[in-house]
Design a protein around this motif. Structure first.
Motif, mmCIF file in Angstrom:
data_model
loop_
_atom_site.group_PDB
_atom_site.id
_atom_site.type_symbol
_atom_site.label_atom_id
_atom_site.label_comp_id
_atom_site.label_asym_id
_atom_site.label_seq_id
_atom_site.Cartn_x
_atom_site.Cartn_y
_atom_site.Cartn_z
ATOM 1 N N LEU A 54 3.973 0.585 2.465
ATOM 2 C CA LEU A 54 3.686 -0.470 3.471
ATOM 3 C C LEU A 54 3.330 -1.877 2.997
ATOM 4 O O LEU A 54 2.464 -2.087 2.170
ATOM 5 C CB LEU A 54 2.478 -0.200 4.346
ATOM 6 N N GLU A 87 -13.588 -13.355 9.594
ATOM 7 C CA GLU A 87 -13.996 -13.129 10.939
ATOM 8 C C GLU A 87 -15.470 -13.535 11.176
ATOM 9 O O GLU A 87 -16.187 -12.720 11.838
ATOM 10 C CB GLU A 87 -13.531 -11.964 11.682
ATOM 11 N N PRO A 106 -2.019 -11.874 14.465
ATOM 12 C CA PRO A 106 -2.294 -10.720 15.058
ATOM 13 C C PRO A 106 -2.870 -9.643 14.335
ATOM 14 O O PRO A 106 -2.816 -9.542 13.086
ATOM 15 C CB PRO A 106 -1.160 -10.292 15.784
ATOM 16 N N SER A 107 -3.467 -8.687 14.857
ATOM 17 C CA SER A 107 -4.181 -7.474 14.346
ATOM 18 C C SER A 107 -3.036 -6.830 13.461
ATOM 19 O O SER A 107 -1.863 -6.611 13.893
ATOM 20 C CB SER A 107 -4.659 -6.382 15.161
ATOM 21 N N GLY A 108 -3.287 -6.335 12.162
ATOM 22 C CA GLY A 108 -2.576 -5.729 11.282
ATOM 23 C C GLY A 108 -1.508 -6.827 10.555
ATOM 24 O O GLY A 108 -0.492 -6.386 9.868
ATOM 25 N N SER A 109 -1.490 -7.934 10.917
ATOM 26 C CA SER A 109 -0.608 -8.992 10.215
ATOM 27 C C SER A 109 -0.602 -9.123 8.853
ATOM 28 O O SER A 109 -0.163 -9.882 7.940
ATOM 29 C CB SER A 109 -0.560 -10.371 10.939
ATOM 30 N N GLY A 110 -1.975 -8.698 8.195
ATOM 31 C CA GLY A 110 -2.292 -8.805 6.843
ATOM 32 C C GLY A 110 -3.180 -9.575 6.531
ATOM 33 O O GLY A 110 -3.618 -9.816 5.256
ATOM 34 N N LYS A 111 -3.926 -10.389 7.269
ATOM 35 C CA LYS A 111 -5.177 -11.094 7.185
ATOM 36 C C LYS A 111 -5.981 -10.721 6.199
ATOM 37 O O LYS A 111 -6.346 -11.519 5.033
ATOM 38 C CB LYS A 111 -5.737 -11.844 8.413
ATOM 39 N N SER A 112 -6.569 -9.593 6.271
ATOM 40 C CA SER A 112 -7.726 -8.957 5.675
ATOM 41 C C SER A 112 -7.110 -8.732 4.133
ATOM 42 O O SER A 112 -7.835 -8.877 3.185
ATOM 43 C CB SER A 112 -8.286 -7.720 6.251
ATOM 44 N N SER A 113 -6.076 -8.130 4.082
ATOM 45 C CA SER A 113 -5.527 -7.830 2.938
ATOM 46 C C SER A 113 -5.195 -8.977 1.933
ATOM 47 O O SER A 113 -5.485 -8.979 0.690
ATOM 48 C CB SER A 113 -4.047 -7.161 3.087
ATOM 49 N N HIS A 159 -9.622 -14.613 14.737
ATOM 50 C CA HIS A 159 -8.781 -14.400 15.857
ATOM 51 C C HIS A 159 -9.050 -15.150 16.737
ATOM 52 O O HIS A 159 -8.204 -15.498 17.709
ATOM 53 C CB HIS A 159 -9.422 -12.800 16.492
ATOM 54 N N ALA A 183 1.915 -5.036 3.110
ATOM 55 C CA ALA A 183 0.690 -5.753 3.843
ATOM 56 C C ALA A 183 0.917 -7.296 3.787
ATOM 57 O O ALA A 183 0.546 -7.892 4.857
ATOM 58 C CB ALA A 183 -0.528 -5.071 3.639
ATOM 59 N N TYR A 215 0.749 -1.093 -0.168
ATOM 60 C CA TYR A 215 0.113 0.011 0.023
ATOM 61 C C TYR A 215 0.952 1.331 -0.105
ATOM 62 O O TYR A 215 2.161 1.313 0.780
ATOM 63 C CB TYR A 215 -1.002 0.013 1.067
ATOM 64 N N PRO A 216 0.516 2.155 -0.831
ATOM 65 C CA PRO A 216 0.990 3.495 -0.481
ATOM 66 C C PRO A 216 1.092 3.979 0.905
ATOM 67 O O PRO A 216 -0.233 3.918 1.489
ATOM 68 C CB PRO A 216 0.478 4.560 -1.589
HETATM 69 N N1 LIG Z 1 -6.193 0.373 2.571
HETATM 70 C C1 LIG Z 1 -5.047 0.555 3.123
HETATM 71 N N2 LIG Z 1 -4.343 1.490 2.699
HETATM 72 C C2 LIG Z 1 -2.859 1.410 3.683
HETATM 73 N N3 LIG Z 1 -2.655 0.358 4.402
HETATM 74 C C3 LIG Z 1 -3.662 -0.431 4.845
HETATM 75 C C4 LIG Z 1 -4.749 -0.525 4.050
HETATM 76 N N4 LIG Z 1 -5.462 -1.579 4.487
HETATM 77 C C5 LIG Z 1 -4.565 -2.236 5.345
HETATM 78 N N5 LIG Z 1 -3.650 -1.642 5.845
HETATM 79 C C6 LIG Z 1 -2.436 -1.770 6.681
HETATM 80 O O1 LIG Z 1 -1.888 -3.148 6.141
HETATM 81 C C7 LIG Z 1 -1.375 -3.672 7.285
HETATM 82 C C8 LIG Z 1 -2.093 -5.168 7.266
HETATM 83 O O2 LIG Z 1 -3.557 -4.820 7.483
HETATM 84 P P1 LIG Z 1 -4.575 -6.047 7.627
HETATM 85 O O3 LIG Z 1 -6.145 -5.266 7.791
HETATM 86 O O4 LIG Z 1 -4.757 -6.512 6.442
HETATM 87 O O5 LIG Z 1 -4.438 -6.943 8.725
HETATM 88 P P2 LIG Z 1 -5.404 -7.687 9.491
HETATM 89 O O6 LIG Z 1 -4.323 -8.951 10.124
HETATM 90 O O7 LIG Z 1 -6.565 -8.171 8.985
HETATM 91 O O8 LIG Z 1 -5.606 -6.992 10.972
HETATM 92 P P3 LIG Z 1 -7.033 -6.953 11.878
HETATM 93 O O9 LIG Z 1 -7.151 -8.313 12.414
HETATM 94 O O10 LIG Z 1 -6.984 -5.892 12.724
HETATM 95 O O11 LIG Z 1 -8.213 -6.868 10.934
HETATM 96 C C9 LIG Z 1 -1.596 -3.028 8.500
HETATM 97 O O12 LIG Z 1 -0.466 -2.427 8.916
HETATM 98 C C10 LIG Z 1 -2.662 -1.930 7.740
HETATM 99 O O13 LIG Z 1 -2.630 -0.698 8.683
#
Ligand SMILES: Nc1ncnc2c1ncn2[C@@H]1O[C@H](COP(=O)(O)OP(=O)(O)OP(=O)(O)O)[C@@H](O)[C@H]1O
Length: 232
Positions: free
Chosen positions: A23, A174, A44-51, A207, A25, A16-17
């Motif tokens: 960053l 989730e 964990p939160s922020g580990s990139g699962k949703s991405s 989670h 992800a 991501y920009p």
């Molecule tokens: N649209 C976006 N633009 C920029 N950065 C993003 C974007 N979406 C997610 N991120 C960043 O990418 C990283 C991974 O986020 P992601 O939401 O994929 O993690 P996650 O494991 O699903 O977290 P959670 O469990 O909190 O949902 C994080 O650092 C987040 O801040």
């Protein structure tokens, strides 16, 4: 069981920009989900699962790498938005964290809307919707509106709706976060048994490891990288 394709991620990276910098992800993730099996994606939160789920769902193009169904590439840096939309409509079922049902529609109608968008005939779509509501244990609630259903029942409607277009892949974000342990476990068990019956390749982001006894594989993300993928 139909012979359905495996879902494969080949060396997927998503950047991501982020202001002046970037960053990462998802960082060079390779993963195969065989047809008929369920993989839980933990981390964990922020580990990139949703991405990662968004790339698998063809909602987001990867920066590099590709997503395949069998041998067919369905999402890559060069996939067009139109092609990605078709893949989502025809081949992928998505269940979001919140069921996102339409308040004024009955459970049956929530499912029928999906098939209507695909141009299916009314009689065929009603029969399929009733069959799916039965499969998720809501045969008796076909005419209930969301407000009269429990959280677990609403999530079941969303699962049945995701299966309305007979997808090859089921991606679930989730699903149990709003449910207690017992209902959460039941929803995961429902997902794993539907996955086996229909030969789907299913990924559940979670989670809540305590609800995941019935999944086939657990994959763990840490800072965008796949730490391990082990048989559950
Ligand atoms: N649209 C976006 N633009 C920029 N950065 C993003 C974007 N979406 C997610 N991120 C960043 O990418 C990283 C991974 O986020 P992601 O939401 O994929 O993690 P996650 O494991 O699903 O977290 P959670 O469990 O909190 O949902 C994080 O650092 C987040 O801040």
């Amino acid at each position: 069981m139909d012979l359905r394709p495996d879902l494969t991620l080949d060396d997927v990276t998503l950047v991501y920009p982020d202001g002046d910098s970037t960053l990462t992800a998802v960082d060079h993730v390779s993963l195969t989900v065989p047809a008929g099996t369920t993989t839980a994606l933990l981390g964990p939160s922020g580990s990139g699962k949703s991405s990662l789920l968004a790339v698998a769902a063809a909602l987001t193009r990867p920066t590099s790498g590709q997503v395949r169904l069998g041998d067919e590439v369905v999402n890559s840096p060069t996939t067009s938005p139109a092609a990605a939309t078709l893949v989502r409509l025809r081949r992928i079922g998505i269940v979001f964290q919140q069921p996102q049902l339409i308040g004024s529609l009955t459970a049956l109608e929530q499912l029928e809307v999906m098939a209507h968008l695909r141009g299916e005939r009314p009689r065929a779509r009603r029969a399929r919707a009733l069959e799916l509501l039965d499969a998720v244990g809501l045969g008796a609630s076909a005419h209930a509106r969301p407000a009269t259903l429990s959280g677990g029942q609403r999530q079941r409607v969303a699962i049945a709706r995701a299966l309305m277009n007979s997808p090859e892949v089921l991606l679930v974000d989730e699903p149990t976060s709003a449910l207690d342990h017992e209902r959460g476990t039941q929803v995961v068990e429902l997902l794993t048994s539907l996955t086996r019956e229909a030969g789907l390749a299913t990924v559940i982001v979670s989670h809540d490891e305590a609800t995941l006894a019935s999944v086939d594989t657990r994959a763990r993300l840490a800072e965008g990288r796949l730490a391990d993928a082990v048989a559950a």
